[in-house]
Design a protein around this motif. Sequence first.
Motif, PDB file in Angstrom:
ATOM      1  N   LEU A  86       0.816  -1.215   0.000  1.00 25.19           N
ATOM      2  CA  LEU A  86       0.000   0.000   0.000  1.00 25.19           C
ATOM      3  C   LEU A  86       0.845   1.258   0.000  1.00 25.19           C
ATOM      4  O   LEU A  86       0.520   2.237  -0.666  1.00 25.19           O
ATOM      5  N   ASP A  87       1.950   1.234   0.752  1.00 22.38           N
ATOM      6  CA  ASP A  87       2.756   2.443   0.854  1.00 22.38           C
ATOM      7  C   ASP A  87       4.166   2.067   1.254  1.00 22.38           C
ATOM      8  O   ASP A  87       4.382   1.384   2.248  1.00 22.38           O
ATOM      9  N   THR A  88       5.127   2.459   0.480  1.00 27.83           N
ATOM     10  CA  THR A  88       6.525   2.189   0.810  1.00 27.83           C
ATOM     11  C   THR A  88       7.381   3.316   0.274  1.00 27.83           C
ATOM     12  O   THR A  88       7.126   3.851  -0.801  1.00 27.83           O
ATOM     13  N   SER A  89       8.387   3.695   1.037  1.00 26.59           N
ATOM     14  CA  SER A  89       9.314   4.737   0.596  1.00 26.59           C
ATOM     15  C   SER A  89      10.485   4.160  -0.159  1.00 26.59           C
ATOM     16  O   SER A  89      11.311   4.883  -0.697  1.00 26.59           O
ATOM     17  N   GLY A  90      10.554   2.809  -0.220  1.00 28.79           N
ATOM     18  CA  GLY A  90      11.652   2.169  -0.912  1.00 28.79           C
ATOM     19  C   GLY A  90      11.302   1.845  -2.348  1.00 28.79           C
ATOM     20  O   GLY A  90      10.314   2.295  -2.905  1.00 28.79           O
ATOM     21  N   PHE A  91      12.148   1.025  -2.953  1.00 29.52           N
ATOM     22  CA  PHE A  91      11.957   0.627  -4.337  1.00 29.52           C
ATOM     23  C   PHE A  91      10.755  -0.296  -4.449  1.00 29.52           C
ATOM     24  O   PHE A  91      10.542  -1.170  -3.623  1.00 29.52           O
ATOM     25  N   GLY A  92       9.963  -0.094  -5.456  1.00 21.14           N
ATOM     26  CA  GLY A  92       8.837  -0.974  -5.715  1.00 21.14           C
ATOM     27  C   GLY A  92       8.264  -0.662  -7.073  1.00 21.14           C
ATOM     28  O   GLY A  92       7.963   0.496  -7.365  1.00 21.14           O
ATOM     29  N   PRO A  93       8.128  -1.644  -7.918  1.00 21.93           N
ATOM     30  CA  PRO A  93       7.519  -1.374  -9.236  1.00 21.93           C
ATOM     31  C   PRO A  93       6.124  -0.815  -9.082  1.00 21.93           C
ATOM     32  O   PRO A  93       5.315  -1.343  -8.321  1.00 21.93           O
ATOM     33  N   ARG A  94       5.826   0.239  -9.782  1.00 19.32           N
ATOM     34  CA  ARG A  94       4.505   0.845  -9.713  1.00 19.32           C
ATOM     35  C   ARG A  94       4.027   1.154 -11.123  1.00 19.32           C
ATOM     36  O   ARG A  94       4.644   1.939 -11.832  1.00 19.32           O
ATOM     37  N   ALA A  95       2.922   0.545 -11.517  1.00 22.96           N
ATOM     38  CA  ALA A  95       2.336   0.820 -12.822  1.00 22.96           C
ATOM     39  C   ALA A  95       1.504   2.084 -12.716  1.00 22.96           C
ATOM     40  O   ALA A  95       0.482   2.114 -12.045  1.00 22.96           O
ATOM     41  N   GLY A  96       1.952   3.139 -13.359  1.00 23.79           N
ATOM     42  CA  GLY A  96       1.214   4.387 -13.330  1.00 23.79           C
ATOM     43  C   GLY A  96       1.466   5.197 -12.087  1.00 23.79           C
ATOM     44  O   GLY A  96       2.099   4.760 -11.137  1.00 23.79           O
ATOM     45  N   THR A  97       0.952   6.412 -12.080  1.00 30.08           N
ATOM     46  CA  THR A  97       1.122   7.339 -10.968  1.00 30.08           C
ATOM     47  C   THR A  97      -0.093   7.266 -10.056  1.00 30.08           C
ATOM     48  O   THR A  97      -1.226   7.371 -10.526  1.00 30.08           O
ATOM     49  N   PRO A  98       0.101   7.051  -8.745  1.00 26.04           N
ATOM     50  CA  PRO A  98      -1.037   6.964  -7.835  1.00 26.04           C
ATOM     51  C   PRO A  98      -1.927   8.197  -7.919  1.00 26.04           C
ATOM     52  O   PRO A  98      -1.450   9.325  -8.010  1.00 26.04           O
ATOM     53  N   GLY A  99      -3.229   7.973  -7.882  1.00 21.09           N
ATOM     54  CA  GLY A  99      -4.194   9.058  -7.965  1.00 21.09           C
ATOM     55  C   GLY A  99      -5.496   8.569  -8.565  1.00 21.09           C
ATOM     56  O   GLY A  99      -5.579   7.451  -9.088  1.00 21.09           O
ATOM     57  N   ILE A 100      -6.517   9.408  -8.531  1.00 22.57           N
ATOM     58  CA  ILE A 100      -7.852   9.004  -8.954  1.00 22.57           C
ATOM     59  C   ILE A 100      -7.904   8.653 -10.436  1.00 22.57           C
ATOM     60  O   ILE A 100      -8.781   7.892 -10.880  1.00 22.57           O
ATOM     61  N   THR A 101      -6.976   9.175 -11.232  1.00 20.30           N
ATOM     62  CA  THR A 101      -6.992   8.898 -12.674  1.00 20.30           C
ATOM     63  C   THR A 101      -6.077   7.736 -13.070  1.00 20.30           C
ATOM     64  O   THR A 101      -5.934   7.462 -14.258  1.00 20.30           O
ATOM     65  N   ARG A 102      -5.472   7.066 -12.104  1.00 18.36           N
ATOM     66  CA  ARG A 102      -4.487   6.030 -12.428  1.00 18.36           C
ATOM     67  C   ARG A 102      -5.067   4.932 -13.321  1.00 18.36           C
ATOM     68  O   ARG A 102      -4.428   4.504 -14.284  1.00 18.36           O
ATOM     69  N   LEU A 103      -6.267   4.468 -13.023  1.00 18.68           N
ATOM     70  CA  LEU A 103      -6.856   3.375 -13.789  1.00 18.68           C
ATOM     71  C   LEU A 103      -7.127   3.762 -15.236  1.00 18.68           C
ATOM     72  O   LEU A 103      -7.287   2.891 -16.096  1.00 18.68           O
ATOM     73  N   PHE A 104      -7.198   5.071 -15.512  1.00 23.62           N
ATOM     74  CA  PHE A 104      -7.507   5.537 -16.855  1.00 23.62           C
ATOM     75  C   PHE A 104      -6.249   5.954 -17.619  1.00 23.62           C
ATOM     76  O   PHE A 104      -6.335   6.428 -18.748  1.00 23.62           O
ATOM     77  N   GLY A 105      -5.101   5.779 -16.995  1.00 26.24           N
ATOM     78  CA  GLY A 105      -3.848   6.138 -17.635  1.00 26.24           C
ATOM     79  C   GLY A 105      -3.384   5.090 -18.629  1.00 26.24           C
ATOM     80  O   GLY A 105      -3.985   4.017 -18.776  1.00 26.24           O
ATOM     81  N   PRO A 106      -2.286   5.365 -19.336  1.00 29.98           N
ATOM     82  CA  PRO A 106      -1.824   4.452 -20.393  1.00 29.98           C
ATOM     83  C   PRO A 106      -1.392   3.088 -19.889  1.00 29.98           C
ATOM     84  O   PRO A 106      -1.397   2.125 -20.643  1.00 29.98           O
ATOM     85  N   GLU A 107      -1.014   2.984 -18.604  1.00 32.35           N
ATOM     86  CA  GLU A 107      -0.558   1.701 -18.076  1.00 32.35           C
ATOM     87  C   GLU A 107      -1.704   0.721 -17.840  1.00 32.35           C
ATOM     88  O   GLU A 107      -1.526  -0.501 -17.970  1.00 32.35           O
ATOM     89  N   LEU A 108      -2.879   1.218 -17.479  1.00 32.63           N
ATOM     90  CA  LEU A 108      -3.949   0.343 -16.989  1.00 32.63           C
ATOM     91  C   LEU A 108      -5.220   0.361 -17.825  1.00 32.63           C
ATOM     92  O   LEU A 108      -6.001  -0.591 -17.765  1.00 32.63           O
ATOM     93  N   ALA A 109      -5.452   1.404 -18.574  1.00 35.21           N
ATOM     94  CA  ALA A 109      -6.732   1.522 -19.282  1.00 35.21           C
ATOM     95  C   ALA A 109      -6.988   0.333 -20.196  1.00 35.21           C
ATOM     96  O   ALA A 109      -8.086  -0.229 -20.226  1.00 35.21           O
ATOM     97  N   GLY A 110      -5.988  -0.069 -20.947  1.00 40.66           N
ATOM     98  CA  GLY A 110      -6.165  -1.181 -21.874  1.00 40.66           C
ATOM     99  C   GLY A 110      -6.259  -2.528 -21.205  1.00 40.66           C
ATOM    100  O   GLY A 110      -6.722  -3.499 -21.816  1.00 40.66           O
ATOM    101  N   GLN A 111      -5.845  -2.604 -19.937  1.00 41.39           N
ATOM    102  CA  GLN A 111      -5.901  -3.867 -19.216  1.00 41.39           C
ATOM    103  C   GLN A 111      -7.303  -4.149 -18.683  1.00 41.39           C
ATOM    104  O   GLN A 111      -7.803  -5.262 -18.760  1.00 41.39           O
TER     105      GLN A 111
END
Length: 670
Positions: free
Chosen positions: A283-308
Amino acid sequence: MTETASATEVVAPGSLSAAPAARQTGSRPRWELPALGLLLIITAVAYCWDLSATGWGNDFYAAAVQSGTQSWKAFFFGSLDPGNIVTVDKTPLSLWPMELSGRIFGFSSLSMLLPEVVLGVASVALLRASVRRSFGPAAGLLAGLVLALTPVAALMFRYNNPDAMLTFLIIAAAWAMTRALGDGRWRWLALTGAFIGLGFLAKQLQVMLVVPGLVLGYLVAGPPRLGKRLAQLCAAGVAVVVSAGWWVLAAQLWPASSRPYFGGSQNNSILDLTVGYNGIQRLDTSGFGPRAGTPGITRLFGPELAGQITWLVPAALVLGVAGIALRGRAGRTDGARGALVLWGVWLVVAGLVFSFMNGTFHQYYTLTMAPAIAALIGGGAVLVWRERDRVWPRAALAVSMLLTVAMAWVTLSRTPDFVPWLRWVVLVAGIVAAVAVVVPVSGRVSAVVLGLAILVGLAGPVSYTVDTLASGHSGDGGGFAAGPQVPGASMFGGPPGGGHHGGGHRGGAQLPGDPGAGSQAPGRPGTGAPGAGMPMPGGAPGGPGHGGGPGGWDQGPSQQVVNLLKTDAGRFIWPGAAVSSHGANSYQLAAGVPVMSIGGFSGGDPAPTLAHFQQYVAQRKIHYFIAGGFHGPDSDDNSESAKIAAWVQQHYTAKTVDGVTMYDLSGAAH
């Protein structure tokens, strides 16, 4: 899992009383079973298509499956090698069907992946049964179709990550809860809890995303009085604890000295693994972690996730709300309204968590949303369509169609070279369908409008799904996605990456066991210091499928190294050892002999310690140490894996085998 109650589909528009309820009976349309058979057959054939191109898929889990076919202890714990040094970083339920298949049919890529396909087909069938019970045959079939054609579903039901098993189990929990909405019996609540508990054993806390929807759905529409409903939900909670707790208790009580280390945990504890690595750190880490897209209300509609996953999310929300409004005059125990609450809360909770989680987040996590989207589309569309003689339901249908067209236009525009004409067809046909829906029609014309709306709504997901089925994929899930490459999509939370045509794509992969099989293979990393990391885009330590070093990661283990590991393999518990699963798994899969993953997934787990490793070497249990393993972000110079690598380099003589640095630990140290 057959229904004793079904809803008639022969209802006149505007007849709200004819809408299905969980306890309503009716005849089964003659077209239903042939349509269901066709849906399941096509799904099975599509998911099996060129399945061998996936190779070992995620070789982290593939190595654990291989180990479970050779050792029952490895089977029970989910160990990375048959010698049981360290486990995968999840509870092991998802591995068990693949391991049993390997024991029956022999371990291979196909024997490993076919159970995942079976889970996919079973998920489609079970979702259809769940939605049918609440909304009728047409709704059930539409929901099953939407799930089967969801791009991320087509990706993960052909893959060996835990998500296929998790998805099947959460759908099973929803099926049991819809049965409870029908008659309020204790057994259905207990079964719901049991499925959730098993889901925990598949992928731990991710299963909890669906619990609020299940609970609220039953609180709103469960037949018994409130006090009894609360007691039944408590009983379901007990069932969760029992169905998950038996394994957790056995694993925790097992003497640590005779079991593997729980990979990913800080203190060799399943509870720590659950709350830490697979909980807070996701849920929340200050260390390294793969993250698809930028956290926020529009994340699911971004280029990383919309097509999925997001093609039909706006329409699902609109149709779900409209369906609840249409059932407003029904009694409190209305099963259709309870089901809409269940699926709607499921979708909203999962969507919000995925939108804002700031820890490790891969695209394929969104498969959890797919059943809810499909159920809301199927159930909501049928409820609203039945009321199409009224103005506002027609408006809701038109709005949902226009939102779907807009979503498809934006998503397809991000890949202008991928079927470039499709977005224009969807735009024009979608506008026509939306206008036609607004106009009150009946008979054959309405059937044509309905068919056009379904074709337009599914055109985008179908294109991505077909592209996914035509391509092989591999890696740990962070370097590939369903559908075509999306320019600018960030797969790792760092520099822009690609879709499946990036590091994780495996077009034309070789058969497992051949040189080149396995995407996370160390390849030929050169003669750097033992345990030295490899470069990855963005400057991070190396990862699967990202080149770095002569030959690159994707070429797989050298045949000369494989042959060397096989030589006298029977004399050793571990013919090979390497730092991290990235360094070890591809050798184990290619050679078919145990290779110790020192430090677990990324080399940071204290398994084995330097003292234990030295003891194994003294007892002649390890033959070769393979240099060049991957040091992840949780591994440093003070880690046990780094100490082991330095000790080997100091006390044994290196030799180069086809570009790979190896140390023979069976001889005397210098």
